[in-house]
Structure formats: C-alpha cells, structure tokens
Design a protein around this motif. Sequence first.
Motif, PDB file in Angstrom:
ATOM      1  N   PHE A 198       5.825 -10.840   6.278  1.00  0.00           N
ATOM      2  CA  PHE A 198       6.337  -9.565   6.776  1.00  0.00           C
ATOM      3  C   PHE A 198       6.621  -8.624   5.604  1.00  0.00           C
ATOM      4  O   PHE A 198       6.251  -7.447   5.614  1.00  0.00           O
ATOM      5  N   GLY A 199       7.249  -9.180   4.555  1.00  0.00           N
ATOM      6  CA  GLY A 199       7.533  -8.379   3.354  1.00  0.00           C
ATOM      7  C   GLY A 199       6.234  -7.870   2.733  1.00  0.00           C
ATOM      8  O   GLY A 199       6.122  -6.691   2.356  1.00  0.00           O
ATOM      9  N   LEU A 200       5.253  -8.750   2.690  1.00  0.00           N
ATOM     10  CA  LEU A 200       3.977  -8.395   2.067  1.00  0.00           C
ATOM     11  C   LEU A 200       3.245  -7.318   2.870  1.00  0.00           C
ATOM     12  O   LEU A 200       2.689  -6.371   2.304  1.00  0.00           O
ATOM     13  N   VAL A 201       3.279  -7.444   4.206  1.00  0.00           N
ATOM     14  CA  VAL A 201       2.612  -6.456   5.063  1.00  0.00           C
ATOM     15  C   VAL A 201       3.247  -5.078   4.854  1.00  0.00           C
ATOM     16  O   VAL A 201       2.550  -4.066   4.724  1.00  0.00           O
ATOM     17  N   ASN A 202       4.569  -5.038   4.763  1.00  0.00           N
ATOM     18  CA  ASN A 202       5.254  -3.760   4.525  1.00  0.00           C
ATOM     19  C   ASN A 202       4.817  -3.132   3.216  1.00  0.00           C
ATOM     20  O   ASN A 202       4.553  -1.923   3.142  1.00  0.00           O
ATOM     21  N   THR A 203       4.731  -3.970   2.176  1.00  0.00           N
ATOM     22  CA  THR A 203       4.294  -3.449   0.876  1.00  0.00           C
ATOM     23  C   THR A 203       2.872  -2.912   0.965  1.00  0.00           C
ATOM     24  O   THR A 203       2.547  -1.851   0.425  1.00  0.00           O
ATOM     25  N   ARG A 204       2.005  -3.672   1.664  1.00  0.00           N
ATOM     26  CA  ARG A 204       0.590  -3.267   1.760  1.00  0.00           C
ATOM     27  C   ARG A 204       0.409  -1.985   2.581  1.00  0.00           C
ATOM     28  O   ARG A 204      -0.503  -1.201   2.324  1.00  0.00           O
ATOM     29  N   ARG A 205       1.260  -1.788   3.575  1.00  0.00           N
ATOM     30  CA  ARG A 205       1.164  -0.543   4.357  1.00  0.00           C
ATOM     31  C   ARG A 205       1.453   0.655   3.445  1.00  0.00           C
ATOM     32  O   ARG A 205       0.818   1.688   3.553  1.00  0.00           O
ATOM     33  N   ALA A 206       2.425   0.469   2.540  1.00  0.00           N
ATOM     34  CA  ALA A 206       2.787   1.571   1.642  1.00  0.00           C
ATOM     35  C   ALA A 206       1.754   1.734   0.529  1.00  0.00           C
ATOM     36  O   ALA A 206       1.403   2.843   0.157  1.00  0.00           O
ATOM     37  N   GLU A 207       1.277   0.588   0.001  1.00  0.00           N
ATOM     38  CA  GLU A 207       0.302   0.646  -1.112  1.00  0.00           C
ATOM     39  C   GLU A 207      -0.857  -0.284  -0.800  1.00  0.00           C
ATOM     40  O   GLU A 207      -0.860  -1.451  -1.192  1.00  0.00           O
ATOM     41  N   PRO A 208      -1.879   0.231  -0.099  1.00  0.00           N
ATOM     42  CA  PRO A 208      -3.003  -0.626   0.307  1.00  0.00           C
ATOM     43  C   PRO A 208      -3.750  -1.223  -0.885  1.00  0.00           C
ATOM     44  O   PRO A 208      -3.850  -0.596  -1.933  1.00  0.00           O
ATOM     45  N   THR A 209      -4.258  -2.456  -0.702  1.00  0.00           N
ATOM     46  CA  THR A 209      -5.084  -3.121  -1.724  1.00  0.00           C
ATOM     47  C   THR A 209      -6.403  -3.495  -1.052  1.00  0.00           C
ATOM     48  O   THR A 209      -6.535  -3.366   0.172  1.00  0.00           O
ATOM     49  N   ASP A 210      -7.375  -3.987  -1.861  1.00  0.00           N
ATOM     50  CA  ASP A 210      -8.686  -4.244  -1.242  1.00  0.00           C
ATOM     51  C   ASP A 210      -8.886  -5.700  -0.834  1.00  0.00           C
ATOM     52  O   ASP A 210     -10.005  -6.176  -0.738  1.00  0.00           O
ATOM     53  N   ASP A 211      -7.785  -6.425  -0.585  1.00  0.00           N
ATOM     54  CA  ASP A 211      -7.894  -7.790  -0.073  1.00  0.00           C
ATOM     55  C   ASP A 211      -7.749  -7.762   1.448  1.00  0.00           C
ATOM     56  O   ASP A 211      -7.614  -6.687   2.041  1.00  0.00           O
ATOM     57  N   LEU A 212      -7.756  -8.948   2.079  1.00  0.00           N
ATOM     58  CA  LEU A 212      -7.755  -9.004   3.546  1.00  0.00           C
ATOM     59  C   LEU A 212      -6.521  -8.310   4.159  1.00  0.00           C
ATOM     60  O   LEU A 212      -6.650  -7.413   4.987  1.00  0.00           O
ATOM     61  N   LEU A 213      -5.337  -8.704   3.701  1.00  0.00           N
ATOM     62  CA  LEU A 213      -4.125  -8.112   4.294  1.00  0.00           C
ATOM     63  C   LEU A 213      -4.033  -6.622   3.996  1.00  0.00           C
ATOM     64  O   LEU A 213      -3.677  -5.819   4.870  1.00  0.00           O
ATOM     65  N   GLY A 214      -4.360  -6.253   2.747  1.00  0.00           N
ATOM     66  CA  GLY A 214      -4.288  -4.844   2.348  1.00  0.00           C
ATOM     67  C   GLY A 214      -5.229  -3.982   3.181  1.00  0.00           C
ATOM     68  O   GLY A 214      -4.861  -2.902   3.658  1.00  0.00           O
TER      69      GLY A 214
END
Length: 399
Positions: A198-214
């Motif tokens: 959940f913490g990671l998803v929140n971070t990725r929503r703010a700063e997308p990366t080019d991996d699966l979750l991002g």
Amino acid sequence: MTDTVPTVDGLPMSRGRCPFDPAPELAELRREHPVARMVFPDGHVGWLVTGYDEVRRLLADRGLSSRGDLLRSPIPLPMAGDRTEVAPGMFTAMDPPEHTRFRREVAAWFSTRRTRILEPWLTEVVEAHLDAMIAQGGPVDLVSTFAEPTAALAICEILGVPAEQRELFGKAITSLFTVHSSAEEAIGAWQNIGGLLFGLVNTRRAEPTDDLLGTLAATGELTDEELVTVGSVLLVAGYDTSANMIGLGTFALLEHPDQYAALVADPSLAPNVVEELLRYLTIVHAGSIRAAGADMEFGGHHLAAGDAVSLSLGAANRDPALCVDPDRLDITREPVPHLAFGHGIHQCVGQQLARLELRIVFETLARRLPGLRLAVPAEAVPTRADMIIYGIGELMVTW
Ligand code: HEM
C-alpha cells in the motif's frame, strides 16, 4: 455412472516412502476412477480428478468456474475459513470478463521477450548468492541462503520493489510460508505484505516508475485496493513456487546422483532438467480447484451447479497416458506437455520467468558445485506435505 464411483474422504496428501511421489492413493484412483467423488474439509461432496486427459480437458472447459464464492479448498487451510470474500483484484478467483481485465494488465510483464531482458541481471543474482553460500562453507542450508533470496529478488525486480525494501518484503513473504509459522503469524505476514505494498502504491502514484507497479499505478486503470491485491498475488504466487522448485528440485537431483552427474557433464541439458523437474515434482500438489458454474456432463458423470472440483495436477503429471515410465526422473526425456503450470485461461502467468530462473539456477549449480551433496540423511530433510505448495523447509548441503 455417478453412483458407481468411489467417494474419497479428503484429498490424499501424505507422501509414501519417496518424498517426490504424490500420495500413493492418487495413482490407485487414477487407474480405476480418474473421476471420483470427494468429501471436502467442509463436508461438501464434490469431485476429485486424477487422469491427465480428464484434468486437461476440464481445465479448458469454460463450464468450470474459478469464482471465489464457489470455490472450496480441498485441504484445511491454516490462514482462514474456506469461501472467504474475494478481495477486489484477486483475479485468480475470477471468471471472464473480470479475470481477463486483470490478467491482460499483468501478462505483458511476464512475456518471454520481457523476461529474457532479465537474464544478465538474474545470472548475476544467482552467482552472487552462490558466492555467499560457498564463502560460508558447507554444511549450509541451501533453502535460506540460496533458494529463498534468489526467488524473492526476481519477483521484487519485476514488480519494482525498491532495493532498500526488498529485505523487508523477503522476510514477510518467508514468514507467510515457512513451516514454522503459526496461522496467526501467517495472517500477520499477509497483512504486513499488504501494508508494505500500500505504501509503495502511494509512492508510485505520486512518482511513476517503469516497472510493473509503477506502470499500472500510472494508467489509473486499477484502484489502490486492486493494485495492492494484484501485487500481493504476484509476490506470493511468484515467490513460494520458485523458492520451492529450487530447493526441492536440488534435493531431487541430489537423490538421483546419475541425473545430477549428467547435468554436470552437459549443462546444456538445463532446459530439459527444468521441464522434467516441473513435471516430476508438480509442487502445486493441492491444485487446481474449480467449481461447476452450472449443471454439466463430463465423461458420463453429472456435475451439479456448485459442485467443487479438485483437479490433481500431480496425479495427472504421473499418468502413463502422458509419458513412458512417468514415475522415473529422466532429464534426457523429450519435454512433454505437463500440467505443472496448470492449463487454460488461469495457466501460470509467470511461467516464463520461472523457467528462466530455474534454468539459470540449475546450470550455475552444476557448473560451480559439481560435487554438491546432501550433508544429512535424506529422511532428515523436512518436507511440507500439508500445504498448497509442496516443498522443503531446509536442505543442508556440502560439496
Ligand atoms: C516453478 C514455479 C511455478 C509453478 C510450479 C507455478 C504453478 C502455477 C499453477 C499450477 C497455476 C494455475 C493454478 C490454477 O489452475 O488455478 C499458476 C497460476 C499462477 N501463477 Fe504460477 N507457478 C510458478 C511460478 C510463478 C511465478 C514466478 C509467478 C510470477 C508472478 C506466478 C504467478 C502466477 C499467477 C498470478 C497465477 C494465476 C493466473 C490466473 O489466475 O490467471 N507463478 N501457477
């Protein structure tokens, strides 16, 4: 015909004398009654299917459903009561079109082309963990020093778990599956994984990366809850299976020294080794599970709507209808269309990653440790026959 078939009390899980063979009762059933009745742990009387052709045909039959509200576990589950509510995003427990929507989102990440890109990195990971194991010196536990960390790193890399969090995730996943965890500890570990994701998803929503979750976070197709569940499913499905295939696969090779010697002599046999170990060991030994979505006929049997069906992949993969001498581990065998990854629309989404990982692992083991052997008697290796995924808790080796 339904009245003449025997009824089995629960899915036979206990191994016979050989820790690599499925429960002996399954072979007897397959010979006489490849489709039999079975009492599930909750008292429901459903079906147990053990024949290769029957399992394969049923897994391809859209009449059988994977809907979580219809499924019943064929074994008593430590984590929760059976038939719990299906979390949003739990696509393993969905039928089309819902299943298709989620599956499409993740499948592209596990294509042959995309997993191949990981090969140089994965080779480095395997070499580095073997370096550490060799530096420690034997006897050493190959499961905790090599199999588990390698499997955890591979799935974390695809998902995009940052390097500094991998150890935390690794620990949570390990305690979810270890034979030493209580039901409470396992539930705590599952919640822990959800919290970390959940913490990671929140971070990725703010700063997308080019991996699966991002990437999935950036598309906005999935809600936070769906994304966390999809991530948890991938972590859990990808970790425990791969770790146990490495540990149990090594155990099987060491217990068949002629087979290990053949691989040492010719490491190009590694892809064959992988296919044969997948078939011979079939670690998803309590799967697959389905339920009749509506009344249906199959092979002269009448399955009523809602009937639970346990399809034994392990028994199917040892069926003489699949290959000659199916109970023999033979790494020179031409690969056969085994069902270790299932079949049909729910067939393992991570199979190319698993194949790549296992090929590198067995190739590297044979090259670097040609004298690898057990450091304890085979009977002292702790097996876990009562869980959905078969495997071992520890493998003490030396070289
Ligand atoms: C050697 C290792 C593996 C084995 C033996 C294995 C086996 C299986 C089997 C038998 C199924 C089908 C279950 C069913 O019929 O309901 C399955 C599904 C699945 N596997 Fe694997 N698996 C392995 C590795 C992986 C990896 C590395 C991933 C990576 C993410 C993964 C992710 C999944 C997922 C997400 C599903 C569900 C697919 C769906 O419902 O559409 N597995 N696996």
